[in-house]
Design a protein around this motif. Structure first.
Motif, PDB file in Angstrom:
ATOM      1  N   ASN A 124       0.478  -0.938  -0.262  1.00 44.38           N
ATOM      2  CA  ASN A 124      -0.478  -0.457   0.016  1.00 44.38           C
ATOM      3  C   ASN A 124       0.930   1.051  -0.131  1.00 44.38           C
ATOM      4  OD1 ASN A 124      -1.879   1.671   0.800  1.00 44.38           O
ATOM      5  ND2 ASN A 124      -2.739   1.058   2.102  1.00 44.38           N
ATOM      6  N   ILE A 125       1.347   1.796  -1.588  1.00 44.61           N
ATOM      7  CA  ILE A 125       2.222   3.154  -1.969  1.00 44.61           C
ATOM      8  C   ILE A 125       1.970   4.238  -0.798  1.00 44.61           C
ATOM      9  CG2 ILE A 125       1.318   3.736  -3.487  1.00 44.61           C
ATOM     10  CD1 ILE A 125       4.450   3.861  -4.267  1.00 44.61           C
ATOM     11  N   LEU A 126      -0.118   4.280  -0.362  1.00 45.71           N
ATOM     12  CA  LEU A 126      -0.114   5.219  -0.154  1.00 45.71           C
ATOM     13  C   LEU A 126       0.246   5.238   1.700  1.00 45.71           C
ATOM     14  CD1 LEU A 126      -2.044   8.069  -0.678  1.00 45.71           C
ATOM     15  CD2 LEU A 126      -3.819   6.544   0.239  1.00 45.71           C
ATOM     16  N   PHE A 127       0.447   4.153   1.767  1.00 41.63           N
ATOM     17  CA  PHE A 127       1.238   4.820   3.380  1.00 41.63           C
ATOM     18  C   PHE A 127       2.571   4.862   3.564  1.00 41.63           C
ATOM     19  CE2 PHE A 127      -3.531   3.359   4.025  1.00 41.63           C
ATOM     20  CZ  PHE A 127      -3.609   3.900   4.739  1.00 41.63           C
ATOM     21  N   VAL A 128       3.615   5.149   2.223  1.00 39.55           N
ATOM     22  CA  VAL A 128       4.597   5.369   2.948  1.00 39.55           C
ATOM     23  C   VAL A 128       5.010   6.717   3.270  1.00 39.55           C
ATOM     24  CG1 VAL A 128       7.305   5.873   1.355  1.00 39.55           C
ATOM     25  CG2 VAL A 128       5.275   4.093   0.348  1.00 39.55           C
ATOM     26  N   ASN A 129       6.409   6.238   4.538  1.00 36.27           N
ATOM     27  CA  ASN A 129       6.559   7.777   4.798  1.00 36.27           C
ATOM     28  C   ASN A 129       8.006   8.028   4.044  1.00 36.27           C
ATOM     29  OD1 ASN A 129       8.803   5.875   5.874  1.00 36.27           O
ATOM     30  ND2 ASN A 129       7.119   5.079   7.583  1.00 36.27           N
ATOM     31  N   LEU A 241     -11.203  10.202  -6.530  1.00 33.83           N
ATOM     32  CA  LEU A 241     -12.494   8.796  -7.152  1.00 33.83           C
ATOM     33  C   LEU A 241     -12.237   8.340  -5.449  1.00 33.83           C
ATOM     34  CD1 LEU A 241     -11.297   8.907 -10.887  1.00 33.83           C
ATOM     35  CD2 LEU A 241     -13.532  10.308  -9.526  1.00 33.83           C
ATOM     36  N   ASP A 242     -11.252   8.031  -4.948  1.00 36.00           N
ATOM     37  CA  ASP A 242     -11.261   7.285  -3.905  1.00 36.00           C
ATOM     38  C   ASP A 242     -10.862   5.698  -3.816  1.00 36.00           C
ATOM     39  OD1 ASP A 242     -11.535   6.201  -1.288  1.00 36.00           O
ATOM     40  OD2 ASP A 242     -13.149   5.855  -0.784  1.00 36.00           O
ATOM     41  N   LEU A 243      -9.497   5.325  -5.500  1.00 35.83           N
ATOM     42  CA  LEU A 243      -9.615   4.039  -5.851  1.00 35.83           C
ATOM     43  C   LEU A 243      -8.539   4.353  -4.736  1.00 35.83           C
ATOM     44  CD1 LEU A 243     -10.307   5.356  -9.185  1.00 35.83           C
ATOM     45  CD2 LEU A 243     -11.699   3.974  -8.214  1.00 35.83           C
ATOM     46  N   PRO A 244      -8.623   2.214  -4.759  1.00 32.17           N
ATOM     47  CA  PRO A 244      -6.801   1.311  -4.350  1.00 32.17           C
ATOM     48  C   PRO A 244      -5.591   2.437  -5.334  1.00 32.17           C
ATOM     49  CG  PRO A 244      -8.324  -0.096  -4.612  1.00 32.17           C
ATOM     50  CD  PRO A 244      -8.850   1.459  -5.295  1.00 32.17           C
ATOM     51  N   THR A 245      -4.592   2.435  -4.224  1.00 35.96           N
ATOM     52  CA  THR A 245      -3.411   3.227  -5.085  1.00 35.96           C
ATOM     53  C   THR A 245      -2.900   2.695  -6.129  1.00 35.96           C
ATOM     54  OG1 THR A 245      -3.711   5.365  -2.951  1.00 35.96           O
ATOM     55  CG2 THR A 245      -1.551   5.104  -5.256  1.00 35.96           C
TER      56      THR A 245
END
Length: 272
Positions: A124-129, A241-245
């Motif tokens: 889940n690359i959206l949560f990369v820090n 669009l609130d889609l899986p990144t």
């Protein structure tokens, strides 16, 4: 939006930088699914690490995954055959399916960890820090420098194998070094981005570039440019669009490839 998406965007740029380059080698070598195979081997290593009591995201588990990846690199470097009696892609497929089946057998003994393994594969690359970004930047920069220093050997073996053999370059050694460094990249990338996204970064920008140019320099520039554009559009669509990144970026890359293919074929038809 900016604060949330900026670290993933920088991570995507770093992934584009190393994977577009490696992807050109992979396509030239005609070992398209080596990424998936090495990713599965790395996952198998993580499964065994958990089985023996190491936490999934620990340094110990990471190095066990790397050890398994180096074993895979050794297999792939030793199974390239001059006469291509058995295509190397067949070996890669066999290694993939055996590694996947073995992982299933081991997971049967540690069912409580199966969801964690699934998360590692999906990513889940959206949560990369920023710590993740810094780690992959340093690691991939070192690998990039190594490949730049020895670029002549890597490129010659990928593009003109006969010439490399004529010059008596140690093919198996440099194949191992290629697959080993490639495996380090895959092991690290899959952990934050998942198998599908990593495969897309590796293959799709490279294929697009090869449709549009013949020289390595132009292909790299095109691959990096399209990888950046695809990342920006995919991240934007994911947020709006609130889609899986990851899936959004993969589908964006697919759309870019289809568009380029249609445009290129239309131009070819007009010039006939």
């Amino acid at each position: 939006m900016f604060e949330l998406m900026f670290p993933p965007f920088i991570a995507c740029l770093i992934l584009t930088g190393i994977h577009a380059y490696l992807g050109i080698h992979v396509v030239e070598r005609e070992v398209i699914f080596v990424d998936l195979s090495l990713a599965q081997i790395a996952a198998l290593g993580a499964v065994f690490a958990v089985l023996f009591g190491f936490p999934l995201h620990s340094i110990s588990a990471y190095f066990v995954s790397l050890l398994f990846t180096f074993i895979g690199a050794t297999i792939f470097s030793l199974t390239r055959m001059k006469d291509k009696t058995v295509p190397q892609e067949a070996i890669i497929g066999i290694v993939y399916v055996v590694a996947a089946a073995t992982a299933i057998l081991v997971l049967d003994r540690i069912p409580q960890e199966s969801e964690h393994i699934k998360h590692m594969l999906v990513g889940n690359i959206l949560f990369v820090n920023w710590n993740d970004v810094l780690k992959i930047f340093i690691l991939y920069s070192l690998i990039g420098i190594f490949h730049y220093i020895f670029r002549d050997r890597f490129i010659l073996i990928s593009v003109r194998l006969d010439e490399a053999q004529r010059r008596k370059i140690k093919i198996k050694l440099w194949d191992f070094l290629f697959y080993a460094t490639f495996g380090v990249v895959v092991t690290s990338s899959v952990e934050i981005a998942g198998v599908l996204l990593v495969f897309s970064y590796l293959i799709i920008p490279a294929v697009c570039a090869m449709l549009l140019a013949k020289s390595l320099t132009k292909r790299l520039i095109i691959g990096w440019t399209l990888g950046t554009i695809g990342s920006v559009i995919g991240l934007f669509l994911s947020y709006k669009l609130d889609l899986p990144t990851g899936a959004a970026i993969v589908c964006t890359f697919g759309g870019i490839l289809i568009t380029l293919w249609i445009v290129k074929n239309s131009i070819n038809m007009m010039t006939i």
